[in-house]
Write an enzyme that holds these catalytic residues in place. Structure first.
Site: not given
Length: 199
Positions: A68, A77, A137, A177
């Site tokens: 992603h 992140k 995250y 995905d």
């Protein structure tokens, strides 16, 4: 300083901005304590990003999330396995970066409490190695559903060696995905600073 910051390299080439981070964990028979994040320590190490959003997910063994990225609001992140074990991967999509199109993977283990910082301009994904995993995250920008982007998890050009940590990999993927496009080395994604320059 409560953290050890290790710069990541691919075949001896440093991946600018990518760090594996190990907090100092204090434990005894009662349990353990550690600082999961300290702005002072991060700033002292030159990581002066500011986080605006914390996310958490739970996944079962074999779940693969990724790869992603966000286009309109790219995110840095700071990721970790709150419980369980995951194989975490970052792919450098920054134009003119010395490691453009290369990936770096790290096993994040809640027993080790290690973390991984991925700056904006990367695609990111992870594969769950334990029976279950809770993944957390911190993000430097807010989630933008209209700016979602991604790459095929098993793209041949990227050549991510998922089997190095999961020899019998049969990933459980979301429909989204499963439909990500292939990586194209001739397509601009992000500039060197992680700003989106793609179409």
């Amino acid at each position: 300083m409560a953290f050890e910051f290790t710069k990541c390299t691919v075949d001896g080439v440093e991946v600018p901005g990518l760090y594996e981070i190990q907090p100092k964990v204090f434990g005894d028979t009662r349990g353990y304590f550690f600082e999961a994040y300290s702005e002072k320590d991060f700033f002292d190490a030159g990581l002066t990003m500011r986080f605006v959003q914390d996310n958490q997910s739970s996944s079962s063994r074999g779940v693969l999330r990724g790869l992603h990225f966000q286009t309109r609001h790219p995110q840095g992140k700071l990721v970790r396995a709150i419980s369980g074990v995951v194989y975490d991967v970052a792919v450098d999509l920054r134009d003119s970066s010395p490691t453009f199109g290369r990936y770096y993977g790290v096993v994040l283990d809640s027993e080790k409490q290690n973390q991984f910082y991925i700056p904006q301009g990367f695609a990111h994904g992870f594969y769950v190695l334990s029976a279950t995993a809770v993944f957390g995250y911190k993000c430097t920008d807010f989630y933008d559903p209209k700016g979602e982007g991604g790459l095929m998890w098993n793209d041949a050009t990227l050549g991510i060696d998922w089997q190095a940590v999961a020899p019998a990999i049969t990933p459980l993927l979301s429909a989204k995905d499963s439909a990500h496009p292939a990586f194209n080395s001739n397509t601009p994604y992000f500039d060197r600073n992680g700003r989106w320059i793609g179409a």
